[in-house]
Write a protein that holds these residues in place. Structure first.
Motif, PDB file in Angstrom:
ATOM      1  N   SER A  69     -85.183  25.313  55.815  1.00 31.61           N
ATOM      2  CA  SER A  69     -84.916  25.432  54.378  1.00 31.61           C
ATOM      3  C   SER A  69     -85.272  24.115  53.702  1.00 31.61           C
ATOM      4  O   SER A  69     -84.523  23.146  53.790  1.00 31.61           O
ATOM      5  CB  SER A  69     -83.449  25.756  54.138  1.00 31.61           C
ATOM      6  N   VAL A  70     -86.421  24.107  53.031  1.00 35.42           N
ATOM      7  CA  VAL A  70     -86.895  22.893  52.367  1.00 35.42           C
ATOM      8  C   VAL A  70     -86.639  23.020  50.867  1.00 35.42           C
ATOM      9  O   VAL A  70     -87.081  23.984  50.240  1.00 35.42           O
ATOM     10  CB  VAL A  70     -88.399  22.655  52.626  1.00 35.42           C
ATOM     11  N   PHE A  71     -85.904  22.054  50.320  1.00 33.78           N
ATOM     12  CA  PHE A  71     -85.525  22.082  48.899  1.00 33.78           C
ATOM     13  C   PHE A  71     -86.201  20.967  48.124  1.00 33.78           C
ATOM     14  O   PHE A  71     -86.266  19.828  48.594  1.00 33.78           O
ATOM     15  CB  PHE A  71     -84.003  21.925  48.750  1.00 33.78           C
ATOM     16  N   PHE A  72     -86.695  21.329  46.945  1.00 34.05           N
ATOM     17  CA  PHE A  72     -87.192  20.347  45.981  1.00 34.05           C
ATOM     18  C   PHE A  72     -86.244  20.392  44.786  1.00 34.05           C
ATOM     19  O   PHE A  72     -86.137  21.411  44.113  1.00 34.05           O
ATOM     20  CB  PHE A  72     -88.612  20.696  45.542  1.00 34.05           C
ATOM     21  N   ILE A  73     -85.540  19.290  44.572  1.00 32.74           N
ATOM     22  CA  ILE A  73     -84.497  19.256  43.548  1.00 32.74           C
ATOM     23  C   ILE A  73     -84.880  18.287  42.431  1.00 32.74           C
ATOM     24  O   ILE A  73     -85.215  17.134  42.714  1.00 32.74           O
ATOM     25  CB  ILE A  73     -83.155  18.759  44.155  1.00 32.74           C
ATOM     26  N   LYS A  74     -84.818  18.775  41.198  1.00 37.80           N
ATOM     27  CA  LYS A  74     -84.917  17.859  40.045  1.00 37.80           C
ATOM     28  C   LYS A  74     -83.492  17.637  39.568  1.00 37.80           C
ATOM     29  O   LYS A  74     -82.832  18.571  39.114  1.00 37.80           O
ATOM     30  CB  LYS A  74     -85.780  18.470  38.944  1.00 37.80           C
ATOM     31  N   TYR A  75     -83.041  16.398  39.711  1.00 32.36           N
ATOM     32  CA  TYR A  75     -81.647  16.057  39.465  1.00 32.36           C
ATOM     33  C   TYR A  75     -81.565  15.257  38.166  1.00 32.36           C
ATOM     34  O   TYR A  75     -81.994  14.112  38.111  1.00 32.36           O
ATOM     35  CB  TYR A  75     -81.137  15.228  40.655  1.00 32.36           C
ATOM     36  N   GLY A  76     -81.056  15.902  37.141  1.00 24.29           N
ATOM     37  CA  GLY A  76     -81.018  15.261  35.826  1.00 24.29           C
ATOM     38  C   GLY A  76     -79.711  14.560  35.545  1.00 24.29           C
ATOM     39  O   GLY A  76     -78.999  14.132  36.471  1.00 24.29           O
ATOM     40  N   ASP A  77     -79.384  14.460  34.267  1.00 23.73           N
ATOM     41  CA  ASP A  77     -78.179  13.768  33.831  1.00 23.73           C
ATOM     42  C   ASP A  77     -76.982  14.712  33.970  1.00 23.73           C
ATOM     43  O   ASP A  77     -76.481  15.267  32.998  1.00 23.73           O
ATOM     44  CB  ASP A  77     -78.371  13.335  32.367  1.00 23.73           C
ATOM     45  N   ILE A  78     -76.570  14.938  35.218  1.00 19.98           N
ATOM     46  CA  ILE A  78     -75.470  15.874  35.489  1.00 19.98           C
ATOM     47  C   ILE A  78     -74.487  15.260  36.487  1.00 19.98           C
ATOM     48  O   ILE A  78     -74.817  14.297  37.180  1.00 19.98           O
ATOM     49  CB  ILE A  78     -75.988  17.205  36.105  1.00 19.98           C
ATOM     50  N   GLY A  79     -73.300  15.834  36.514  1.00 21.05           N
ATOM     51  CA  GLY A  79     -72.337  15.467  37.547  1.00 21.05           C
ATOM     52  C   GLY A  79     -71.915  16.726  38.290  1.00 21.05           C
ATOM     53  O   GLY A  79     -71.993  17.828  37.732  1.00 21.05           O
ATOM     54  N   ILE A  80     -71.521  16.555  39.545  1.00 22.39           N
ATOM     55  CA  ILE A  80     -71.081  17.717  40.312  1.00 22.39           C
ATOM     56  C   ILE A  80     -69.584  17.585  40.559  1.00 22.39           C
ATOM     57  O   ILE A  80     -69.124  16.576  41.102  1.00 22.39           O
ATOM     58  CB  ILE A  80     -71.845  17.820  41.649  1.00 22.39           C
ATOM     59  N   ASN A  81     -68.846  18.598  40.141  1.00 27.65           N
ATOM     60  CA  ASN A  81     -67.402  18.570  40.314  1.00 27.65           C
ATOM     61  C   ASN A  81     -67.020  19.204  41.656  1.00 27.65           C
ATOM     62  O   ASN A  81     -67.215  20.400  41.859  1.00 27.65           O
ATOM     63  CB  ASN A  81     -66.737  19.330  39.155  1.00 27.65           C
ATOM     64  N   GLY A  82     -66.505  18.378  42.578  1.00 29.09           N
ATOM     65  CA  GLY A  82     -66.010  18.920  43.839  1.00 29.09           C
ATOM     66  C   GLY A  82     -66.849  18.576  45.062  1.00 29.09           C
ATOM     67  O   GLY A  82     -66.528  19.033  46.160  1.00 29.09           O
ATOM     68  N   GLY A  83     -67.876  17.767  44.896  1.00 30.25           N
ATOM     69  CA  GLY A  83     -68.662  17.397  46.077  1.00 30.25           C
ATOM     70  C   GLY A  83     -70.019  16.848  45.691  1.00 30.25           C
ATOM     71  O   GLY A  83     -70.278  16.614  44.508  1.00 30.25           O
ATOM     72  N   ASN A  84     -70.894  16.632  46.668  1.00 28.34           N
ATOM     73  CA  ASN A  84     -72.223  16.086  46.363  1.00 28.34           C
ATOM     74  C   ASN A  84     -73.309  17.139  46.603  1.00 28.34           C
ATOM     75  O   ASN A  84     -73.063  18.184  47.200  1.00 28.34           O
ATOM     76  CB  ASN A  84     -72.487  14.799  47.152  1.00 28.34           C
ATOM     77  N   ILE A  85     -74.497  16.827  46.140  1.00 34.62           N
ATOM     78  CA  ILE A  85     -75.611  17.774  46.158  1.00 34.62           C
ATOM     79  C   ILE A  85     -75.999  18.184  47.598  1.00 34.62           C
ATOM     80  O   ILE A  85     -76.279  19.357  47.868  1.00 34.62           O
ATOM     81  CB  ILE A  85     -76.838  17.215  45.376  1.00 34.62           C
ATOM     82  N   TYR A  86     -75.968  17.227  48.512  1.00 39.62           N
ATOM     83  CA  TYR A  86     -76.381  17.541  49.896  1.00 39.62           C
ATOM     84  C   TYR A  86     -75.422  18.547  50.541  1.00 39.62           C
ATOM     85  O   TYR A  86     -75.844  19.510  51.180  1.00 39.62           O
ATOM     86  CB  TYR A  86     -76.443  16.253  50.743  1.00 39.62           C
ATOM     87  N   ASP A  87     -74.129  18.303  50.357  1.00 41.98           N
ATOM     88  CA  ASP A  87     -73.129  19.213  50.933  1.00 41.98           C
ATOM     89  C   ASP A  87     -73.224  20.603  50.302  1.00 41.98           C
ATOM     90  O   ASP A  87     -73.062  21.614  50.981  1.00 41.98           O
ATOM     91  CB  ASP A  87     -71.708  18.660  50.734  1.00 41.98           C
TER      92      ASP A  87
END
Lengths: 280, 185
Positions: free
Chosen positions: A72-90
């Motif tokens: 599973s190969v992911f291409f992520i565009k990560y903008g001006d956001i926050g994640i509530n409850g964990g990080n993007i990798y998890d």
């Protein structure tokens, strides 16, 4: 700054895993239709028709197009956001875990590459390529990558003096030399420039550009056309059993390069050239 | 295209010698599955004990690691994997265990092609990527060895009109070479 819930990302990734593995993208379906019209080999034509039939079954019954549901190969565009409850990798790995389990997709990832080779049993870890962007977005593209086509990748640290002819020859020979192994008709991703690791990434990223869309630089667009013609003149054909359609398309991506270098990389997608995308 | 040939597996030398590169066949009967890890274990077991932990005489091995079966399905999507990775093991299995057929995708190396001539065996391809379609010709699936390998376990499959094309016959015929040559420009 926009806040996105961890569970929302997990859920979206889970759905992407299933969608990408069940549904062939429209550009690939169109490429099959064209290829069936143009294929001269009766066996080749029959193979292409069976691939289309296969994609229909997969989409209707919600089963995997190919048993190799890939890395599973992911291409992520990560903008001006926050994640509530964990990080993007998890979040991504949890989504993959759930998607591959609930979607009856094959788990193909081994924990150790050489000594143990024991399956992680949930298709994690995913490979995540993060790109930081300015807008308030989280843009996720999943490109499941099968082992058969990935194994036919090639990289060369060419000499600047090898020039255009050298690069074309390397790309065409890489694709033709792979014969039936990467499940042709393939989509060909070519990276030129950058460094050793950058050029491999470019070749992979090139596979995301839809079939039918050329490099915006007309000179590289011409080169894409030339490479495709020469690849299809090889006669390899569908499944490497002879025919006109060895590849559907060639995409070149470039990057500035050191005065001493001319790195070139080739990455192939099989005919089930899968990808799915969502923007949050 | 010529009429498709129906064969019933396991097969013997007579069946092997009736097949020619380019033949389209429909396989019935039972075949085994096996890929990288299972091949490695089989060869190691035969080297150690002198016999195969599973009877390979006359058998056809299908190189596949199927997707999990959905409820109500016999098996998940089940297309072929790249055969060349099994090249290191195939001649040994033909010589020591009586393997008669292999189904996969892509071409085989010279050692395998020579062994097929010497020990009378055939290599066929199923359509790589047509995994959902192929799974429809599989009527029963049972893990018979190395269950711990998950998708790489050895399964016994009962097949009905499983579609495949002969690439290498026991006489040196090679569809892959001939086909590519024909359409080269």
């Amino acid at each position: 700054m926009k806040v996105i819930e961890f569970d929302t990302i997990v859920n979206e990734v889970k759905n992407l895993c299933m969608k990408a593995n069940y549904e062939l993208p429209d550009d690939v379906k169109k490429a099959f239709d064209e290829a069936i019209k143009n294929e001269e080999s009766p066996l080749g034509k029959s193979i292409l028709q069976q691939c289309v039939k296969n994609a229909g079954i997969a989409e209707n019954e919600k089963v995997a197009i190919c048993q190799d549901t890939g890395f599973s190969v992911f291409f992520i565009k990560y903008g001006d956001i926050g994640i509530n409850g964990g990080n993007i990798y998890d979040a991504i790995n949890e989504g993959v875990r759930q998607g591959y389990q609930e979607g009856y997709l094959r788990k193909s990832i081994l924990k150790d590459p050489l000594l143990e080779r024991v399956n992680t049993k949930d298709n994690t870890p995913a490979i995540v390529h993060l790109e930081l962007v300015e807008d308030e977005i989280l843009d996720i593209t999943l490109a499941p990558k099968g082992g058969g086509s990935e194994n036919m990748s090639k990289i060369a640290m060419m000499k600047p003096s090898d020039g255009v002819e050298g690069v074309v020859k390397f790309v065409v020979e890489s694709v033709a030399g792979a014969k039936g192994n990467p499940c042709p008709p393939t989509v060909v991703g070519v990276g030129i420039g950058g460094t050793f690791e950058k050029v491999a990434f470019l070749a992979k990223k090139a596979l995301l550009r839809p079939i039918g869309e050329h490099n915006p630089d007309p000179k590289y667009a011409e080169l894409e056309k030339r490479m495709l013609t020469e690849i299809n003149n090889s006669g390899v054909g569908p499944q490497g059993l002879g025919g006109r359609t060895t590849s559907f398309w060639v995409n070149i991506e470039t990057f500035p390069c050191h005065i001493a270098s001319m790195p070139v990389a080739v990455n192939l997608n099989c005919h089930a050239s899968r990808h799915a995308h969502v923007r949050l | 295209m010529a009429e498709k040939k129906r064969i019933t597996a396991p097969i013997d030398n007579e069946v092997v010698e009736s097949l020619r590169a380019g033949d389209e066949v429909l396989i019935n009967g039972t075949i085994l599955t096996g890929r990288d890890a299972a091949h490695k274990r089989l060869v190691e077991a035969i080297e150690k004990t002198g016999e195969s932990p599973i009877d390979l005489n006359g058998q056809i091995i299908y190189y596949v690691g199927p997707a999990p079966a959905k409820p109500g399905y016999v098996i998940g999507s089940a297309g072929p994997t790249t055969s060349v990775r099994m090249d290191a093991y195939s001649p040994f299995l033909m010589e020591k265990a009586g393997l008669k057929g292999m189904i996969g995708k892509g071409s085989r190396g010279n050692d395998v092609i020579e062994a097929m001539k010497k020990f009378k065996a055939v290599y066929l391809v199923a359509i790589g990527g047509a995994a959902a379609l192929i799974s429809k010709s599989i009527k029963k699936s049972e893990v018979v060895l190395y269950e711990e390998l998950g998708p790489e376990a050895i399964r016994k499959l009962e097949v009905e009109d499983f579609p495949a094309v002969v690439i290498n016959d026991a006489f040196g015929g090679d569809l892959s070479k001939e086909g590519i040559e024909k359409y080269k420009r």
